[in-house]
Scaffold this motif. Structure first.
Motif, PDB file in Angstrom:
ATOM      1  N   ASN A 153      62.523  49.792  17.993  1.00 53.12           N
ATOM      2  CA  ASN A 153      63.287  49.440  19.186  1.00 53.12           C
ATOM      3  C   ASN A 153      64.781  49.651  18.954  1.00 53.12           C
ATOM      4  O   ASN A 153      65.241  49.730  17.814  1.00 53.12           O
ATOM      5  N   LEU A 154      65.526  49.730  20.045  1.00 51.69           N
ATOM      6  CA  LEU A 154      66.986  49.804  19.941  1.00 51.69           C
ATOM      7  C   LEU A 154      67.501  48.388  19.719  1.00 51.69           C
ATOM      8  O   LEU A 154      67.730  47.626  20.659  1.00 51.69           O
ATOM      9  N   THR A 197      63.335  55.648  16.721  1.00 53.33           N
ATOM     10  CA  THR A 197      62.528  55.400  17.919  1.00 53.33           C
ATOM     11  C   THR A 197      61.226  56.202  17.898  1.00 53.33           C
ATOM     12  O   THR A 197      60.219  55.757  18.453  1.00 53.33           O
ATOM     13  N   LEU A 226      60.909  56.979  25.146  1.00 53.19           N
ATOM     14  CA  LEU A 226      62.244  56.551  24.722  1.00 53.19           C
ATOM     15  C   LEU A 226      62.924  57.635  23.897  1.00 53.19           C
ATOM     16  O   LEU A 226      64.102  57.956  24.118  1.00 53.19           O
ATOM     17  N   THR A 227      62.181  58.221  22.955  1.00 53.72           N
ATOM     18  CA  THR A 227      62.751  59.288  22.122  1.00 53.72           C
ATOM     19  C   THR A 227      63.094  60.504  22.961  1.00 53.72           C
ATOM     20  O   THR A 227      64.139  61.138  22.763  1.00 53.72           O
ATOM     21  N   SER A 245      69.022  49.408  14.305  1.00 49.71           N
ATOM     22  CA  SER A 245      69.275  50.790  14.723  1.00 49.71           C
ATOM     23  C   SER A 245      70.748  50.991  15.074  1.00 49.71           C
ATOM     24  O   SER A 245      71.329  52.044  14.786  1.00 49.71           O
TER      25      SER A 245
END
Length: 310
Positions: A179-180, A174, A131-132, A184
Motif C-alpha cells: 500500500n501507499l 505496489t 494501482l501500479t 513507501s
C-alpha cells in the motif's frame, strides 16, 4: 554469366547489405530507450518489489511487473526524445541521438513510444494491479507532458522531474501488493532527495549547452560562484536524516542505518568538495559517488529488510 547466376548474386548482395542496416536500426532504437537509465530504473523496481514482499517473495509477479513497467519506461524515454529533438540537435552531447541525427523518423518514434507506453499500462492493469498501472501512467504524464515541456519554461522543472524519477521503487512496491503508506513514502523521499546533487552536478557540467539549446535548467550559464555547490550541500545534508527513516518505520534494522549514515556522509563530503572548488573534476566526482551511493543504499535496505524475516 547466366541470368540465374546474376539474380543469385544480387539476392546475396542485398542480404549482406540488409544485415548491417538492420543491426544499425536495432542500435538506434536501443539508444532511443536509454538502456542504462531504463536498466537502473528496473533494478529499483525489483528492489522495491522485494522490500514489499520480503515475507512472501515470488518470481512470476515480479516478471510481469518488470515487463509492464519496462514498456512504460520505453515509452517515456522515446517520447521524451521526440519532444526534445530540436534542443538535442543544438547540444554536442545529444546531437547524435537517433532523432536529431535523422536515423529514425518522428512518426516512427511517436507510434513506437505511444504503443509501448499504452501496452505497458494495459499489461500492468491486467497482469499486476490497477494501482501500479495508475501510478505508471501518472509517472509517464509527469515525465513526458509536464517535466519535459517545463525545461523550456522554468528551472523548477528539476523539482517536478524528481517526482517521476523517484517512482521506480514505489512501482515495485505496489506491484508486490504494498500500500501507499509511510514505508513507501520513506523510500520515495530517499529517491527524491538523492537526485538533486546528482542532477545539479550534471547541469553544472553542461550549463552552456543547455543555455544554447534554450533550456531553463539550473544553473544559468554563469551562475553566482558556489551557488550550485551550496544547493548540492543542502540537499546532501537533508538526505542524511531522510535516509535514516526506514529504521524508524520498522522497515529495516540498525545495520542499514549505519551504512546509510556512512554513505550519506560520503555524499555530503563530495558535495562539500564541489562547493569549495567548482570544477569539472569535482562535479564528475560528485556524479560518480552519487551513482555508487544509490545502488549500495538500496541493496543494503533490501538485504536488511530480508534479514527481518529470516
Amino acid at each position: 554469366m547466366s541470368t540465374t547466376q546474376q539474380s543469385y548474386i544480387a539476392v546475396e548482395e542485398s542480404k549482406t547489405a540488409a544485415k548491417p542496416v538492420s543491426l544499425a536500426r536495432l542500435s538506434d532504437y536501443l539508444e532511443l530507450i536509454k538502456p542504462r537509465i531504463s536498466t537502473m530504473a528496473l533494478i529499483s523496481v525489483a528492489l522495491g518489489y522485494t522490500l514489499a514482499s520480503a515475507h512472501s517473495w515470488s518470481l512470476l509477479p515480479l516478471i510481469h511487473a518488470l515487463l509492464g513497467i519496462g514498456l512504460v519506461a520505453v515509452g517515456c524515454n522515446s517520447l521524451n526524445q521526440m519532444l526534445e529533438m530540436k534542443s538535442d540537435a543544438l547540444m554536442p552531447r545529444t546531437a547524435n541521438r537517433p532523432l536529431p541525427a535523422g536515423k529514425i523518423s518522428l512518426p516512427e518514434v511517436l507510434v513506437f513510444g505511444i504503443g509501448a507506453a499504452l501496452t505497458g499500462i494495459f499489461y500492468l492493469a491486467t497482469m499486476v494491479n490497477l494501482l501500479t498501472a495508475f501510478l505508471a501512467m501518472m509517472t509517464l504524464v509527469l515525465y513526458v507532458l509536464v517535466y519535459t515541456p517545463l525545461k523550456r519554461v522554468t528551472s523548477l522543472c528539476t523539482t517536478i522531474g524528481a517526482i517521476p524519477g523517484a517512482m521506480p521503487p514505489i512501482l515495485g512496491w505496489t506491484a508486490a501488493g504494498g500500500n501507499l503508506n509511510t514505508s513507501s513514502f520513506t523510500i520515495f523521499a530517499i529517491m527524491f532527495f538523492w537526485q538533486f546533487p546528482h542532477f545539479l552536478a550534471i547541469a553544472w557540467l553542461y550549463r552552456h549547452q543547455y543555455h544554447q539549446a534554450g533550456l531553463k535548467m539550473l544553473p544559468a550559464p554563469d551562475p553566482a560562484p558556489r551557488m550550485i555547490g551550496w544547493m548540492c550541500v543542502i540537499y546532501a545534508v537533508a538526505l542524511i536524516p531522510v535516509s535514516l527513516l526506514p529504521q524508524y518505520v520498522s522497515l529495516t534494522g540498525t545495520f542499514y542505518s549505519v551504512v546509510a549514515l556512512v554513505l550519506g556522509i560520503g555524499y555530503l563530503a563530495f558535495s562539500i568538495r564541489f562547493l569549495r572548488n567548482e570544477t569539472r573534476q569535482t562535479a564528475r566526482q560528485l556524479i560518480w559517488f552519487s551513482l555508487i551511493y544509490l545502488p549500495l543504499l538500496l541493496l543494503t535496505l533490501t538485504w536488511d529488510r530480508l534479514q527481518l524475516f529470516n
